[in-house]
Design a protein around this motif. Sequence first.
Motif, PDB file in Angstrom:
ATOM      1  N   ASN A  95      -3.247  -0.021  13.994  1.00 21.53           N
ATOM      2  CA  ASN A  95      -2.537  -0.616  15.114  1.00 21.53           C
ATOM      3  C   ASN A  95      -1.474   0.398  15.541  1.00 21.53           C
ATOM      4  O   ASN A  95      -0.503   0.626  14.820  1.00 21.53           O
ATOM      5  CB  ASN A  95      -1.894  -1.949  14.709  1.00 21.53           C
ATOM      6  N   GLN A 121      -5.960  -0.622  17.568  1.00 24.50           N
ATOM      7  CA  GLN A 121      -5.486  -1.838  18.208  1.00 24.50           C
ATOM      8  C   GLN A 121      -4.173  -1.513  18.933  1.00 24.50           C
ATOM      9  O   GLN A 121      -3.481  -0.570  18.576  1.00 24.50           O
ATOM     10  CB  GLN A 121      -5.266  -2.960  17.186  1.00 24.50           C
ATOM     11  N   LEU A 149      -8.254  -2.955  22.517  1.00 20.10           N
ATOM     12  CA  LEU A 149      -9.098  -2.599  21.380  1.00 20.10           C
ATOM     13  C   LEU A 149      -9.966  -1.394  21.711  1.00 20.10           C
ATOM     14  O   LEU A 149     -10.620  -1.363  22.757  1.00 20.10           O
ATOM     15  CB  LEU A 149      -9.979  -3.782  20.980  1.00 20.10           C
ATOM     16  N   HIS A 190      -7.789  -7.906  16.773  1.00 18.17           N
ATOM     17  CA  HIS A 190      -6.338  -8.022  16.596  1.00 18.17           C
ATOM     18  C   HIS A 190      -6.001  -9.496  16.698  1.00 18.17           C
ATOM     19  O   HIS A 190      -5.965 -10.059  17.794  1.00 18.17           O
ATOM     20  CB  HIS A 190      -5.592  -7.204  17.656  1.00 18.17           C
ATOM     21  N   GLY A 245      -9.356  -3.875  11.612  1.00 21.35           N
ATOM     22  CA  GLY A 245      -8.318  -4.200  12.574  1.00 21.35           C
ATOM     23  C   GLY A 245      -7.077  -4.798  11.965  1.00 21.35           C
ATOM     24  O   GLY A 245      -6.903  -4.850  10.736  1.00 21.35           O
TER      25      GLY A 245
END
Length: 322
Positions: A95, A121, A149, A190, A245
Amino acid sequence: MRGVFFQSSFLILLWFLLETRAETHWVFTLLASVPPHVFVLPTALVILVGLFKKRWKALLWQGLPLLLWLFLLMGLQLHPPRPETSNKVRVMTWNVHGGLAGLEPLLSTIQHIQPEVLCLQEARITGPQIWTVLQKQDQRWQMAQVGELVILSRFPVVQKRWLEFPNSFHTALEATLQLPEQALSVVTVHLDRHRLGPTAWDQRMGRTLEERTHRVSGIRQDGVDVVLKSQGQAQQQKQAFLACGDFNMPPLGPLYRQLEDRLDNAFAHSGLGFGFTWNASLKLYRIDHLWFSPDVQTLKTWVEESKGSDHLPVVTDLQLQP
């Protein structure tokens, strides 16, 4: 001895409630959001008192609640890395927090890790920027994207699609990659996190804390269902499967176990240590995950230090079973 019994009983009861009731009752759902470091405080206090009073035998007994805390609540893993193979595939999920730290620290970490498959993410703008730089270095890099994404791959992307959550506007991204051995189906997600609120976003999810928690838990359940449905389709097509994720869930609770019943968690099978991925500075939670179908073997999994985001990237070396 009595104190050790009560401490151990408390930790086991707490673990059981988090395992069975988180996401099903708002009180336990929010309790699961508390950093697990907090739950060692009673044991730490007893240890300090024992050191001060030099009660060495009592200190030895504190090893039991300490071990329960480390393994049940902190998620300590003790897996030595397996020998590397020539046909390993390196996968990384991260992320990137919208690239707020800048592109340079993100690229520096990615180029240091050298993944073949990269799931991002919060990368609506940053993902294509990273892809542009990587493709200049190696034209094999391909990209699939839906919203925030992104899936980047050095292997050919033969199919890509977005997967809609049935009861919300959320989506997941699925891409089929053609590896030398076989096809690999990759899904990145996510999931929402539980917040105390009330922010403007929280108000849209419900007026009360209980309503918001119930709504977010429902969306998270949708996300798990989408991942498992994709895995079932990949299995029917005889494809290996990977889900990666920011799941925003610690390795506890009914939703985590639903995934664990069908998939293998990379860090739980080949990680060493706690594997905390958020926050990058304080190391409070392991909420970013890599999940694999049973026909994939993980050789080594670790969390890489980086200043590129508030999350830390999870990296695994895997091998597809023939």
